[in-house]
Design a protein around this motif. Sequence first.
Motif, PDB file in Angstrom:
ATOM      1  N   VAL A   1      -6.171   0.551 -13.612  1.00 47.83           N
ATOM      2  CA  VAL A   1      -5.165   0.814 -12.593  1.00 47.83           C
ATOM      3  C   VAL A   1      -5.839   1.163 -11.269  1.00 47.83           C
ATOM      4  O   VAL A   1      -5.492   0.627 -10.212  1.00 47.83           O
ATOM      5  CB  VAL A   1      -4.243   1.988 -13.006  1.00 47.83           C
ATOM      6  N   LEU A   2      -6.826   2.040 -11.335  1.00 52.12           N
ATOM      7  CA  LEU A   2      -7.476   2.540 -10.117  1.00 52.12           C
ATOM      8  C   LEU A   2      -8.194   1.447  -9.342  1.00 52.12           C
ATOM      9  O   LEU A   2      -8.411   1.579  -8.135  1.00 52.12           O
ATOM     10  CB  LEU A   2      -8.474   3.652 -10.472  1.00 52.12           C
ATOM     11  N   ILE A   3      -8.582   0.371 -10.011  1.00 50.25           N
ATOM     12  CA  ILE A   3      -9.320  -0.695  -9.325  1.00 50.25           C
ATOM     13  C   ILE A   3      -8.499  -1.335  -8.212  1.00 50.25           C
ATOM     14  O   ILE A   3      -9.063  -1.962  -7.311  1.00 50.25           O
ATOM     15  CB  ILE A   3      -9.784  -1.793 -10.309  1.00 50.25           C
ATOM     16  N   TYR A   4      -7.180  -1.140  -8.218  1.00 52.18           N
ATOM     17  CA  TYR A   4      -6.326  -1.731  -7.195  1.00 52.18           C
ATOM     18  C   TYR A   4      -6.066  -0.768  -6.025  1.00 52.18           C
ATOM     19  O   TYR A   4      -5.384  -1.137  -5.074  1.00 52.18           O
ATOM     20  CB  TYR A   4      -4.992  -2.161  -7.802  1.00 52.18           C
ATOM     21  N   PHE A   5      -6.607   0.460  -6.114  1.00 55.54           N
ATOM     22  CA  PHE A   5      -6.340   1.473  -5.100  1.00 55.54           C
ATOM     23  C   PHE A   5      -7.551   1.680  -4.191  1.00 55.54           C
ATOM     24  O   PHE A   5      -8.697   1.428  -4.603  1.00 55.54           O
ATOM     25  CB  PHE A   5      -6.010   2.824  -5.758  1.00 55.54           C
ATOM     26  N   ASP A   6      -7.305   2.203  -2.980  1.00 56.72           N
ATOM     27  CA  ASP A   6      -8.422   2.629  -2.141  1.00 56.72           C
ATOM     28  C   ASP A   6      -8.854   4.027  -2.596  1.00 56.72           C
ATOM     29  O   ASP A   6      -8.189   4.662  -3.420  1.00 56.72           O
ATOM     30  CB  ASP A   6      -8.058   2.594  -0.654  1.00 56.72           C
ATOM     31  N   GLN A   7      -9.978   4.501  -2.059  1.00 57.10           N
ATOM     32  CA  GLN A   7     -10.543   5.752  -2.575  1.00 57.10           C
ATOM     33  C   GLN A   7      -9.623   6.958  -2.404  1.00 57.10           C
ATOM     34  O   GLN A   7      -9.490   7.752  -3.336  1.00 57.10           O
ATOM     35  CB  GLN A   7     -11.916   6.025  -1.960  1.00 57.10           C
ATOM     36  N   PRO A   8      -8.986   7.154  -1.237  1.00 57.62           N
ATOM     37  CA  PRO A   8      -8.088   8.313  -1.120  1.00 57.62           C
ATOM     38  C   PRO A   8      -6.955   8.287  -2.149  1.00 57.62           C
ATOM     39  O   PRO A   8      -6.568   9.339  -2.675  1.00 57.62           O
ATOM     40  CB  PRO A   8      -7.548   8.191   0.314  1.00 57.62           C
ATOM     41  N   THR A   9      -6.441   7.087  -2.444  1.00 59.74           N
ATOM     42  CA  THR A   9      -5.361   6.990  -3.433  1.00 59.74           C
ATOM     43  C   THR A   9      -5.886   7.270  -4.834  1.00 59.74           C
ATOM     44  O   THR A   9      -5.216   7.938  -5.635  1.00 59.74           O
ATOM     45  CB  THR A   9      -4.709   5.595  -3.383  1.00 59.74           C
ATOM     46  N   LYS A  10      -7.069   6.783  -5.147  1.00 61.16           N
ATOM     47  CA  LYS A  10      -7.688   7.089  -6.440  1.00 61.16           C
ATOM     48  C   LYS A  10      -7.832   8.600  -6.606  1.00 61.16           C
ATOM     49  O   LYS A  10      -7.521   9.149  -7.666  1.00 61.16           O
ATOM     50  CB  LYS A  10      -9.066   6.433  -6.547  1.00 61.16           C
ATOM     51  N   THR A  11      -8.319   9.262  -5.572  1.00 56.34           N
ATOM     52  CA  THR A  11      -8.508  10.717  -5.626  1.00 56.34           C
ATOM     53  C   THR A  11      -7.177  11.424  -5.855  1.00 56.34           C
ATOM     54  O   THR A  11      -7.071  12.335  -6.697  1.00 56.34           O
ATOM     55  CB  THR A  11      -9.147  11.223  -4.325  1.00 56.34           C
ATOM     56  N   LYS A  12      -6.156  10.991  -5.130  1.00 58.13           N
ATOM     57  CA  LYS A  12      -4.830  11.607  -5.259  1.00 58.13           C
ATOM     58  C   LYS A  12      -4.293  11.475  -6.675  1.00 58.13           C
ATOM     59  O   LYS A  12      -3.802  12.445  -7.264  1.00 58.13           O
ATOM     60  CB  LYS A  12      -3.866  10.950  -4.263  1.00 58.13           C
ATOM     61  N   VAL A  13      -4.396  10.275  -7.242  1.00 53.87           N
ATOM     62  CA  VAL A  13      -3.859  10.030  -8.578  1.00 53.87           C
ATOM     63  C   VAL A  13      -4.636  10.823  -9.633  1.00 53.87           C
ATOM     64  O   VAL A  13      -4.040  11.444 -10.524  1.00 53.87           O
ATOM     65  CB  VAL A  13      -3.878   8.521  -8.902  1.00 53.87           C
ATOM     66  N   LEU A  14      -5.959  10.803  -9.552  1.00 51.34           N
ATOM     67  CA  LEU A  14      -6.773  11.510 -10.544  1.00 51.34           C
ATOM     68  C   LEU A  14      -6.571  13.019 -10.470  1.00 51.34           C
ATOM     69  O   LEU A  14      -6.480  13.691 -11.494  1.00 51.34           O
ATOM     70  CB  LEU A  14      -8.248  11.165 -10.361  1.00 51.34           C
TER      71      LEU A  14
ATOM     72  N   LYS B   1       0.845  -1.205   0.000  1.00 50.17           N
ATOM     73  CA  LYS B   1       0.000   0.000   0.000  1.00 50.17           C
ATOM     74  C   LYS B   1       0.877   1.251   0.000  1.00 50.17           C
ATOM     75  O   LYS B   1       0.632   2.205  -0.754  1.00 50.17           O
ATOM     76  CB  LYS B   1      -0.908  -0.017   1.228  1.00 50.17           C
ATOM     77  N   ASP B   2       1.907   1.248   0.842  1.00 50.23           N
ATOM     78  CA  ASP B   2       2.775   2.424   0.946  1.00 50.23           C
ATOM     79  C   ASP B   2       3.605   2.651  -0.308  1.00 50.23           C
ATOM     80  O   ASP B   2       3.822   3.790  -0.723  1.00 50.23           O
ATOM     81  CB  ASP B   2       3.714   2.273   2.152  1.00 50.23           C
ATOM     82  N   LYS B   3       4.070   1.562  -0.922  1.00 52.10           N
ATOM     83  CA  LYS B   3       4.992   1.674  -2.045  1.00 52.10           C
ATOM     84  C   LYS B   3       4.301   1.851  -3.392  1.00 52.10           C
ATOM     85  O   LYS B   3       4.840   2.496  -4.289  1.00 52.10           O
ATOM     86  CB  LYS B   3       5.897   0.445  -2.116  1.00 52.10           C
ATOM     87  N   SER B   4       3.120   1.247  -3.553  1.00 55.23           N
ATOM     88  CA  SER B   4       2.495   1.260  -4.882  1.00 55.23           C
ATOM     89  C   SER B   4       1.020   1.661  -4.883  1.00 55.23           C
ATOM     90  O   SER B   4       0.445   1.846  -5.957  1.00 55.23           O
ATOM     91  CB  SER B   4       2.612  -0.133  -5.511  1.00 55.23           C
ATOM     92  N   GLY B   5       0.410   1.757  -3.714  1.00 58.00           N
ATOM     93  CA  GLY B   5      -1.021   2.050  -3.658  1.00 58.00           C
ATOM     94  C   GLY B   5      -1.886   0.807  -3.740  1.00 58.00           C
ATOM     95  O   GLY B   5      -3.103   0.879  -3.559  1.00 58.00           O
ATOM     96  N   LEU B   6      -1.279  -0.348  -4.024  1.00 58.80           N
ATOM     97  CA  LEU B   6      -2.028  -1.598  -4.165  1.00 58.80           C
ATOM     98  C   LEU B   6      -2.662  -1.993  -2.835  1.00 58.80           C
ATOM     99  O   LEU B   6      -1.990  -2.052  -1.808  1.00 58.80           O
ATOM    100  CB  LEU B   6      -1.086  -2.711  -4.642  1.00 58.80           C
ATOM    101  N   VAL B   7      -3.964  -2.270  -2.875  1.00 55.26           N
ATOM    102  CA  VAL B   7      -4.691  -2.686  -1.676  1.00 55.26           C
ATOM    103  C   VAL B   7      -5.077  -4.152  -1.824  1.00 55.26           C
ATOM    104  O   VAL B   7      -5.740  -4.536  -2.787  1.00 55.26           O
ATOM    105  CB  VAL B   7      -5.954  -1.834  -1.472  1.00 55.26           C
ATOM    106  N   LEU B   8      -4.655  -4.970  -0.854  1.00 53.95           N
ATOM    107  CA  LEU B   8      -4.970  -6.398  -0.864  1.00 53.95           C
ATOM    108  C   LEU B   8      -5.820  -6.751   0.350  1.00 53.95           C
ATOM    109  O   LEU B   8      -5.475  -6.407   1.485  1.00 53.95           O
ATOM    110  CB  LEU B   8      -3.688  -7.236  -0.830  1.00 53.95           C
TER     111      LEU B   8
END
Length: 280
Positions: free
Chosen positions: A214-227, A14-21
Motif C-alpha cells: 500500500v505504502l509504495i503508492y504514497f509519498d513519504q509524508p503520507t507514509k509517515t502519517k499512515v504508519l 493525492k488529496d483523496k487517497s494518497g496515491l501519487v502518480l
Amino acid sequence: MKPEDFDFISKLLKDKSGLVLTKDKSYLIESRLMPLARKRGFKGLDELIGQLRRRDLALEREITEAMTTNESFFFRDSKPFDQFRQVVLPNILKARASKKSFRIWCAAASSGQEPYSLAMILKEEAARLAGWRVEIVGTDLSTDILKKARSGLYSQFEVQRGMPMNLLVKYFKKKDEMWEIDAGIRAMVQYKEWNLLEDLRPLGQFDVVYCRNVLIYFDQPTKTKVLDAAAALMPEDGVLYLGGAETVLGITNAFRPIPGQRGVYAVAKGENVKSLGAEA
C-alpha cells in the motif's frame, strides 16, 4: 492527455487517497478512466474531466475508486502468512492467554483474499483457539471492491493464484462459473469502508496489522502519517506486516524492524523484538 488535466487528476487522487502518480503514468489514468467515461455517457476524457472540474463529488469518488490499485491474491508471497502461523500466532496465544482475544487489521483489503487467507489459517488452528475471540477487520476505500470481498465469490483464475489445493477443496465450493468461500470463513472477517488518510482511531486497537503493498503508492509524508496512525492503534507488543518493497526505515520511528524477520516490524515503544526469535 493535456498536462493541465493530468495535474488536476493527480492532485485530486493525492488529496483523496494518497496515491501519487508521476507524469509517465498518464496512460494509467486513460486506461482506468475511459471505461468510467463510457459508463457515465461522456464522449471521452475531456468531457469527464470537464464535469469533474464542476466539483461533482460522486464522480470524484468513482474516479478515486477506479484509480486505486485493487490487485490481490490468496496467500500472497506466502512468507508473511507462514511467519504469522509459525511465529506471531504462538506468541499472541501466549501473551493473550489471560483475556483470550486479539484483533487483526488488513488495511487496503481489496477483494478480500488477504483477510480470508488469515481466516483460513486461524480456522486450521481451531483446536488451539477454542474459547478465543478473534476479530479480522478488512478495510478499503472502494465500496465496489468491498462488495466483492463480502460476496466471497472468486473466479477460477483468482483461486489458482496462491491458493493451496487442500484449502480450496476444504473451504470453497463451485457456484456456476465461480468459487464461493465457506460461509464460516466469510463470517470471520468484518469489512469496513475506510480511507487510510482519515482518522483511524474509531477502528479500535489491533494486535496485528497487515498493510502490505500500500505504502509504495504514497509519498513519504503520507507514509509517515499512515504508519504513525497505525502505531497509535497497536499495543506495545503489536506486529506490523509490510510488503517486500516497503520499509519503515527513514520514514517513521513508530516501528522498528524485527531481527531475522523480513517485512515484519514491532511497535517501537514495546520490547517484543527479541521475543519473536529467529526467522521462521
